[in-house]
Write a protein that holds these residues in place. Structure first.
Motif, PDB file in Angstrom:
ATOM      1  N   ASP A   1       0.844  -1.191   0.000  1.00  0.00           N
ATOM      2  CA  ASP A   1       0.000   0.000   0.000  1.00  0.00           C
ATOM      3  C   ASP A   1       0.879   1.240   0.000  1.00  0.00           C
ATOM      4  N   ALA A   2       0.270   2.397   0.166  1.00  0.00           N
ATOM      5  CA  ALA A   2       1.020   3.657   0.128  1.00  0.00           C
ATOM      6  C   ALA A   2       2.086   3.723   1.214  1.00  0.00           C
ATOM      7  N   GLU A   3       1.840   3.101   2.330  1.00  0.00           N
ATOM      8  CA  GLU A   3       2.803   3.115   3.436  1.00  0.00           C
ATOM      9  C   GLU A   3       3.982   2.183   3.171  1.00  0.00           C
ATOM     10  N   SER A   4       3.724   1.024   2.586  1.00  0.00           N
ATOM     11  CA  SER A   4       4.789   0.042   2.394  1.00  0.00           C
ATOM     12  C   SER A   4       5.492   0.149   1.042  1.00  0.00           C
ATOM     13  N   ALA A   5       4.848   0.724   0.046  1.00  0.00           N
ATOM     14  CA  ALA A   5       5.442   0.808  -1.294  1.00  0.00           C
ATOM     15  C   ALA A   5       6.816   1.489  -1.302  1.00  0.00           C
ATOM     16  N   PRO A   6       7.024   2.561  -0.538  1.00  0.00           N
ATOM     17  CA  PRO A   6       8.358   3.181  -0.538  1.00  0.00           C
ATOM     18  C   PRO A   6       9.471   2.242  -0.048  1.00  0.00           C
ATOM     19  N   LEU A   7       9.128   1.242   0.740  1.00  0.00           N
ATOM     20  CA  LEU A   7      10.128   0.272   1.206  1.00  0.00           C
ATOM     21  C   LEU A   7      10.699  -0.531   0.042  1.00  0.00           C
ATOM     22  N   LEU A   8       9.912  -0.675  -1.013  1.00  0.00           N
ATOM     23  CA  LEU A   8      10.352  -1.374  -2.217  1.00  0.00           C
ATOM     24  C   LEU A   8      10.857  -0.385  -3.265  1.00  0.00           C
ATOM     25  N   CYS A   9      10.068   0.626  -3.547  1.00  0.00           N
ATOM     26  CA  CYS A   9      10.360   1.535  -4.659  1.00  0.00           C
ATOM     27  C   CYS A   9      11.607   2.375  -4.424  1.00  0.00           C
ATOM     28  N   GLY A  10      11.776   2.876  -3.216  1.00  0.00           N
ATOM     29  CA  GLY A  10      12.946   3.701  -2.916  1.00  0.00           C
ATOM     30  C   GLY A  10      14.262   2.974  -3.176  1.00  0.00           C
ATOM     31  N   PRO A  11      14.448   1.780  -2.613  1.00  0.00           N
ATOM     32  CA  PRO A  11      15.697   1.053  -2.867  1.00  0.00           C
ATOM     33  C   PRO A  11      15.899   0.689  -4.341  1.00  0.00           C
ATOM     34  N   LEU A  12      14.814   0.400  -5.075  1.00  0.00           N
ATOM     35  CA  LEU A  12      14.970   0.086  -6.497  1.00  0.00           C
ATOM     36  C   LEU A  12      15.555   1.291  -7.244  1.00  0.00           C
ATOM     37  N   VAL A  13      15.017   2.454  -6.987  1.00  0.00           N
ATOM     38  CA  VAL A  13      15.508   3.657  -7.658  1.00  0.00           C
ATOM     39  C   VAL A  13      16.941   3.967  -7.226  1.00  0.00           C
ATOM     40  N   ARG A  14      17.268   3.763  -5.950  1.00  0.00           N
ATOM     41  CA  ARG A  14      18.654   3.975  -5.500  1.00  0.00           C
ATOM     42  C   ARG A  14      19.603   2.990  -6.184  1.00  0.00           C
ATOM     43  N   MET A  15      19.176   1.752  -6.340  1.00  0.00           N
ATOM     44  CA  MET A  15      20.021   0.760  -7.030  1.00  0.00           C
ATOM     45  C   MET A  15      20.208   1.142  -8.493  1.00  0.00           C
ATOM     46  N   LEU A  16      19.172   1.687  -9.089  1.00  0.00           N
ATOM     47  CA  LEU A  16      19.258   2.168 -10.463  1.00  0.00           C
ATOM     48  C   LEU A  16      20.337   3.247 -10.571  1.00  0.00           C
ATOM     49  N   ARG A  17      20.360   4.137  -9.609  1.00  0.00           N
ATOM     50  CA  ARG A  17      21.314   5.258  -9.623  1.00  0.00           C
ATOM     51  C   ARG A  17      22.768   4.799  -9.546  1.00  0.00           C
ATOM     52  N   VAL A  18      22.999   3.598  -9.012  1.00  0.00           N
ATOM     53  CA  VAL A  18      24.376   3.091  -8.927  1.00  0.00           C
ATOM     54  C   VAL A  18      24.676   2.038  -9.996  1.00  0.00           C
ATOM     55  N   GLY A  19      23.758   1.911 -10.974  1.00  0.00           N
ATOM     56  CA  GLY A  19      24.085   1.081 -12.127  1.00  0.00           C
ATOM     57  C   GLY A  19      23.311  -0.208 -12.320  1.00  0.00           C
ATOM     58  N   HIS A  20      22.478  -0.586 -11.385  1.00  0.00           N
ATOM     59  CA  HIS A  20      21.685  -1.802 -11.573  1.00  0.00           C
ATOM     60  C   HIS A  20      20.482  -1.468 -12.447  1.00  0.00           C
ATOM     61  N   ARG A  21      20.141  -2.377 -13.365  1.00  0.00           N
ATOM     62  CA  ARG A  21      19.108  -2.044 -14.341  1.00  0.00           C
ATOM     63  C   ARG A  21      17.989  -3.078 -14.471  1.00  0.00           C
ATOM     64  N   GLN A  22      18.161  -4.266 -13.943  1.00  0.00           N
ATOM     65  CA  GLN A  22      17.195  -5.337 -14.173  1.00  0.00           C
ATOM     66  C   GLN A  22      16.594  -5.808 -12.847  1.00  0.00           C
ATOM     67  N   PHE A  23      15.244  -5.722 -12.745  1.00  0.00           N
ATOM     68  CA  PHE A  23      14.557  -6.047 -11.499  1.00  0.00           C
ATOM     69  C   PHE A  23      13.316  -6.885 -11.773  1.00  0.00           C
ATOM     70  N   VAL A  24      13.129  -7.909 -10.952  1.00  0.00           N
ATOM     71  CA  VAL A  24      11.905  -8.717 -10.960  1.00  0.00           C
ATOM     72  C   VAL A  24      11.324  -8.644  -9.559  1.00  0.00           C
ATOM     73  N   ILE A  25      10.051  -8.284  -9.473  1.00  0.00           N
ATOM     74  CA  ILE A  25       9.371  -8.266  -8.179  1.00  0.00           C
ATOM     75  C   ILE A  25       8.320  -9.366  -8.200  1.00  0.00           C
ATOM     76  N   ASP A  26       8.421 -10.273  -7.258  1.00  0.00           N
ATOM     77  CA  ASP A  26       7.482 -11.391  -7.151  1.00  0.00           C
ATOM     78  C   ASP A  26       6.396 -11.030  -6.143  1.00  0.00           C
ATOM     79  N   PHE A  27       5.218 -10.714  -6.659  1.00  0.00           N
ATOM     80  CA  PHE A  27       4.086 -10.295  -5.833  1.00  0.00           C
ATOM     81  C   PHE A  27       3.105 -11.435  -5.544  1.00  0.00           C
ATOM     82  N   GLN A  28       3.469 -12.667  -5.800  1.00  0.00           N
ATOM     83  CA  GLN A  28       2.527 -13.778  -5.639  1.00  0.00           C
ATOM     84  C   GLN A  28       2.062 -13.976  -4.206  1.00  0.00           C
ATOM     85  N   ARG A  29       2.837 -13.512  -3.229  1.00  0.00           N
ATOM     86  CA  ARG A  29       2.470 -13.711  -1.827  1.00  0.00           C
ATOM     87  C   ARG A  29       1.964 -12.434  -1.152  1.00  0.00           C
TER      88      ARG A  29
END
Length: 121
Positions: free
Chosen positions: A27-55
């Protein structure tokens, strides 16, 4: 709102591909826990991400919109973000008009394959 807090379990599939298993409420409260680190990883050169939302047990539109914004940022910088989505996740993403075939996959293997193919293009 009750529900299990979002728990994220990251693992490297290979040197270029990060898979994150998500479990709980997205939700809006928990999404930044995922989205923030993904964007930070992007900034240091990582480009490929898979998020498994099945659970993930529950989604809300605000969380999905934050994820969509992170995906746009990743794509704008030449990266790829794919999701593994079961029926509940697909329904939530379709409701938010984000249920595009190039974004949602049925398994980590399929989503990983899509990321690798994008990397080779």
């Amino acid at each position: 709102m009750e529900g299990q807090p979002l728990r994220l379990t990251p693992r490297w599939m290979d040197a270029h591909l990060l898979v994150v298993e998500a479990e709980g409420v997205f939700d809006a409260e928990s999404a930044p826990l995922l989205c923030g680190p993904l964007v930070r990883m992007l900034r240091v050169g990582h480009r490929q991400f898979v998020i498994d939302f099945q659970r993930v047990t529950r989604f809300d539109n605000a969380g999905i919109q934050l994820l969509a914004a992170a995906r746009r940022t990743i794509r704008a910088e030449g990266g790829m973000l794919t999701l593994v989505a079961g029926p509940d996740a697909r329904s939530a993403f379709n409701t938010a008009d984000l249920g595009r075939p190039a974004f949602l996959y049925g398994s980590v293997v399929e989503a990983s394959r899509a990321c690798r193919a994008a990397r080779q293009d």
